[in-house]
Design a protein around this motif. Structure first.
Motif, mmCIF file in Angstrom:
data_model
loop_
_atom_site.group_PDB
_atom_site.id
_atom_site.type_symbol
_atom_site.label_atom_id
_atom_site.label_comp_id
_atom_site.label_asym_id
_atom_site.label_seq_id
_atom_site.Cartn_x
_atom_site.Cartn_y
_atom_site.Cartn_z
ATOM 1 N N ALA A 24 -63.973 17.563 4.302
ATOM 2 C CA ALA A 24 -65.765 18.275 3.998
ATOM 3 C C ALA A 24 -65.800 18.957 2.940
ATOM 4 C CB ALA A 24 -66.177 18.513 5.221
ATOM 5 N N ARG A 25 -64.951 19.623 2.025
ATOM 6 C CA ARG A 25 -65.325 20.423 0.900
ATOM 7 C C ARG A 25 -64.631 20.050 -0.082
ATOM 8 N NH1 ARG A 25 -67.277 25.177 1.665
ATOM 9 N NH2 ARG A 25 -67.321 25.927 4.485
ATOM 10 N N PHE A 26 -65.393 19.921 -2.103
ATOM 11 C CA PHE A 26 -64.518 19.662 -2.896
ATOM 12 C C PHE A 26 -63.698 20.529 -3.377
ATOM 13 C CE2 PHE A 26 -69.394 19.691 -4.417
ATOM 14 C CZ PHE A 26 -69.753 18.687 -3.493
ATOM 15 N N GLY A 27 -62.556 19.149 -3.550
ATOM 16 C CA GLY A 27 -61.114 19.726 -3.839
ATOM 17 C C GLY A 27 -60.490 19.196 -5.394
ATOM 18 N N GLY A 28 -58.941 19.313 -5.454
ATOM 19 C CA GLY A 28 -58.201 19.376 -6.659
ATOM 20 C C GLY A 28 -58.233 19.537 -7.915
ATOM 21 N N ARG A 29 -59.658 21.028 -7.693
ATOM 22 C CA ARG A 29 -59.272 21.877 -8.970
ATOM 23 C C ARG A 29 -57.793 22.558 -9.408
ATOM 24 N NH1 ARG A 29 -64.808 23.163 -9.888
ATOM 25 N NH2 ARG A 29 -66.265 22.155 -7.216
ATOM 26 N N LEU A 30 -58.103 22.610 -10.853
ATOM 27 C CA LEU A 30 -56.881 23.112 -10.697
ATOM 28 C C LEU A 30 -56.501 24.358 -10.929
ATOM 29 C CD1 LEU A 30 -57.216 22.083 -14.863
ATOM 30 C CD2 LEU A 30 -56.258 20.984 -13.480
ATOM 31 N N ILE A 491 -79.671 10.913 -1.315
ATOM 32 C CA ILE A 491 -78.573 12.102 -0.538
ATOM 33 C C ILE A 491 -78.487 11.147 0.585
ATOM 34 C CG2 ILE A 491 -79.355 12.949 1.925
ATOM 35 C CD1 ILE A 491 -82.409 12.979 1.212
ATOM 36 N N MET A 492 -76.669 11.954 0.183
ATOM 37 C CA MET A 492 -75.374 11.220 0.392
ATOM 38 C C MET A 492 -75.887 11.391 2.580
ATOM 39 S SD MET A 492 -74.207 9.560 -2.297
ATOM 40 C CE MET A 492 -76.348 10.061 -2.487
ATOM 41 N N SER A 493 -73.941 10.911 2.835
ATOM 42 C CA SER A 493 -74.059 11.211 4.495
ATOM 43 C C SER A 493 -72.511 11.448 4.146
ATOM 44 C CB SER A 493 -73.966 9.651 4.921
ATOM 45 O OG SER A 493 -73.233 9.543 6.032
ATOM 46 N N PRO A 494 -72.722 13.320 4.915
ATOM 47 C CA PRO A 494 -71.373 13.899 5.212
ATOM 48 C C PRO A 494 -70.626 13.599 5.379
ATOM 49 C CG PRO A 494 -73.457 15.585 5.382
ATOM 50 C CD PRO A 494 -74.026 13.925 5.252
ATOM 51 N N GLY A 495 -70.691 12.510 6.824
ATOM 52 C CA GLY A 495 -69.001 11.740 7.330
ATOM 53 C C GLY A 495 -68.448 10.829 6.388
ATOM 54 N N TYR A 496 -69.315 10.288 5.297
ATOM 55 C CA TYR A 496 -68.778 9.257 4.252
ATOM 56 C C TYR A 496 -68.138 9.817 3.091
ATOM 57 C CZ TYR A 496 -69.148 5.342 1.357
ATOM 58 O OH TYR A 496 -68.133 4.575 0.338
ATOM 59 N N CYS A 497 -69.111 11.012 2.760
ATOM 60 C CA CYS A 497 -68.048 11.123 1.575
ATOM 61 C C CYS A 497 -66.872 12.190 2.037
ATOM 62 C CB CYS A 497 -69.164 13.042 0.924
ATOM 63 S SG CYS A 497 -70.455 12.542 0.445
ATOM 64 N N ALA A 498 -66.845 13.023 3.041
ATOM 65 C CA ALA A 498 -65.870 13.391 3.670
ATOM 66 C C ALA A 498 -64.542 12.196 3.930
ATOM 67 C CB ALA A 498 -64.806 13.737 4.849
ATOM 68 N N TYR A 499 -64.972 10.924 4.671
ATOM 69 C CA TYR A 499 -63.554 10.047 5.040
ATOM 70 C C TYR A 499 -63.517 9.199 3.325
ATOM 71 C CZ TYR A 499 -64.939 5.140 4.012
ATOM 72 O OH TYR A 499 -64.566 3.766 3.030
ATOM 73 N N MET A 500 -64.113 9.260 2.396
ATOM 74 C CA MET A 500 -64.116 9.032 1.301
ATOM 75 C C MET A 500 -62.798 9.997 0.482
ATOM 76 S SD MET A 500 -65.432 5.493 0.017
ATOM 77 C CE MET A 500 -64.989 6.353 -1.691
ATOM 78 N N ARG A 501 -63.349 10.996 0.353
ATOM 79 C CA ARG A 501 -62.479 11.796 -0.370
ATOM 80 C C ARG A 501 -61.252 11.755 0.390
ATOM 81 N NH1 ARG A 501 -66.505 15.732 0.218
ATOM 82 N NH2 ARG A 501 -68.204 15.688 -1.333
ATOM 83 N N GLU A 502 -60.967 11.680 1.636
ATOM 84 C CA GLU A 502 -59.669 11.268 1.893
ATOM 85 C C GLU A 502 -58.788 10.019 2.543
ATOM 86 O OE1 GLU A 502 -57.578 12.471 6.330
ATOM 87 O OE2 GLU A 502 -59.390 13.158 6.042
#
Length: 519
Positions: A24-30, A491-502
């Protein structure tokens, strides 16, 4: 003269580690990296995936505050450092790569009205269908339905089952009179099928503009509803324009339910190399059920035969499937098995356009893992699963893919595509709600405020995407779906964003494993 100072880009990301699984959060930071000796790194704006070791990650961490170039080369070697600069993992101190995106957008804004970015036509040959499948996006975007009805169409929201009749002297079924409104312009026949005249005028306008902008290619998509209900218009366009017309190369594709591929149409699809996608929600071998929640009047053997016949005839045939709230319980491996047994090598998976409802019912994690499990099964059977989600991964892993799609990423409604309704109304996509104009004023479409709003949503999506590891490769889903859910393509869909990141994380992990195995 002192050596220039370089710093690590603030857009460098790595695959997430075991401690970084809150999608649900941004990730992959150094600064959060605590993984294996080697990992996949990438640039969140430009892709540029690289296999890097822990020492490289440490070097990039230390370079956050800036290190002279000669010291960087002394520590890691000239070739390695130059490679990091080429991938824009290292940039000159004070440089923000977002400026490059701003420059691209500024140049785009100046050229947008010329129509130079337009390269794809979606001909909505009919708003009718002989199936009535649950969740069909053609009939479930209320804003689009309202707009189309206002502009003279007659589109019924919700599942539509069309009564068919056989017209005298023509073996092709047409709509029953009285079932749909005929509208005021008989030549256009807006609420039934697109006439050959409307389709031809559209293509002549599109080809002329494409030629004026330097030629190149134009993709023509036969769409619907069920486009084969207007088979005469399909045949007319193929035979009139062929593969090359007035300096412009033409390629064709069609999305169909596969129930009405007769011999004449089959021959034309093969002759003109029409990439034909057959839509199948799932497959239940025991019952032959293959569409979600419809009155399945066409049995599976008919559609199965059509697919095999097309392949045998040389038609570039593929299958697309939908993972949604309507198909969840029956979606699975039997369709992948059929794709493999039919000798096809890919399966396109659309994840529900109704994101809010879908991710409220099924968690982003469950959706991502189910999709990834299907990817693994598909690879065992020699079938590559693809879709918006897979294209986002490809844009990270394949620099040529990013270069080709960077402006629209995965949704061509952002300036590349125009969708034409049967009465000549122009939209960005079948799923979008805002009318851009009509084919009678083709050049005016590109100078409309609505076209500009879609076309300038290029490269980056909206404020909420800033900082996301997929910022430069994900479109946030379908523009029409975002309009329907949020009233805005920004405006994005939070559920879509979380699924896409995973799901992209999962694909990167598999990519990493192949790297390490030397595949």
């Amino acid at each position: 003269m002192s050596a220039p100072v370089y710093q690590s880009s603030r857009y460098v990301r790595t695959m997430r580690t075991a401690q970084d699984r809150d999608f649900a959060r941004f990730g992959g930071r150094l600064d959060a990296y605590d993984g294996t000796e080697r990992t996949v790194a990438f640039h969140s704006l430009f892709g540029n995936a690289r296999l890097v070791d822990r020492d490289t990650v440490e070097l990039l961490r230390e370079a956050a505050g800036g290190i002279p170039l000669d010291l960087l080369r002394e520590r890691a070697g000239r070739e390695a450092v130059d490679s990091l600069i080429e991938a824009q993992y290292l940039v000159e101190a004070g440089h923000d790569e977002a400026v490059q995106i701003d420059e691209l957008l500024a140049a785009r804004g100046e050229a947008l009205g010329s129509g130079v970015f337009h390269s794809s036509i979606q001909l909505v040959l009919t708003n009718a269908c002989n199936f009535s499948c649950q969740g069909c996006f053609a009939y479930n975007f209320d804003g689009g339905v309202e707009e189309r009805n206002t502009s003279g169409e007659s589109v019924k929201p919700g599942p539509v089952l069309v009564q068919l009749r056989t017209a005298r002297g023509d073996s092709a079924p047409t709509l029953a009179r009285g079932d749909w409104n005929e509208g005021t312009d008989g030549a256009r026949n807006p609420s039934m099928h697109m006439s050959p005249q409307v389709a031809e005028k559209t293509l002549r306008e599109a080809v002329a503009l494409r030629k004026a902008n330097g030629g190149g290619e134009l993709t023509v998509s036969f769409f619907g509803g069920e486009p084969t209900l207007a088979r005469g218009t399909i045949l007319h366009i193929l035979r009139t324009f062929g593969h090359f017309h007035d300096g412009v190369s033409l390629s064709y594709d069609m999305t169909s339910n596969g129930s009405r591929i007769d011999a004449e149409l089959l021959q034309a699809l093969a002759e003109y190399r029409v990439s034909t996608t057959v839509s199948i929600d799932y497959l239940v071998p025991e019952t032959g059920e293959f569409r979600g929640g419809q009155q399945q009047r066409t049995p599976w053997p008919v559609v199965r035969k059509a697919i095999l016949d097309m392949k045998a005839a040389g038609v570039p045939v593929s299958i697309t499937t939908v993972l949604s709230q309507y198909t969840w319980d029956k979606w699975g491996t039997p369709l992948i098995d059929f794709v493999a047994e039919a000798g096809l090598d890919s399966l396109d998976v659309i994840v529900s356009f109704q994101a809010r409802e879908f991710f409220e019912r099924h968690s982003p994690h469950d959706v991502a893992q189910r999709l990834l499990s299907a990817v693994d099964y598909g690879r065992e059977r020699g079938v590559q699963l693809s879709g918006y989600w897979y294209q986002t991964f490809q844009m990270i892993a394949d620099e040529a893919k990013w270069a080709a799609q960077a402006d629209y990423k995965t949704c061509p409604a952002v300036g590349r595509q125009l969708s034409i309704e049967p009465n000549g109304s122009v939209f960005a996509c079948k799923a979008t709600a805002r009318k851009l104009g009509t084919i009678d004023d083709w050049r005016g479409v590109f100078n409309s405020s609505a076209y500009r709003d879609y076309g300038m949503r290029a490269y980056t999506n909206g404020p909420g995407c800033q900082g996301c590891e997929l910022q430069g490769t994900c479109s946030g889903g379908s523009a029409g779906a975002l309009e329907e859910e949020n009233g805005s393509i920004q405006i994005m869909s939070p559920g879509y964003c979380a699924y896409m990141r995973e799901v992209v994380q999962g694909l990167l992990e598999r990519h990493h494993a192949q790297f390490c195995a030397g595949v």
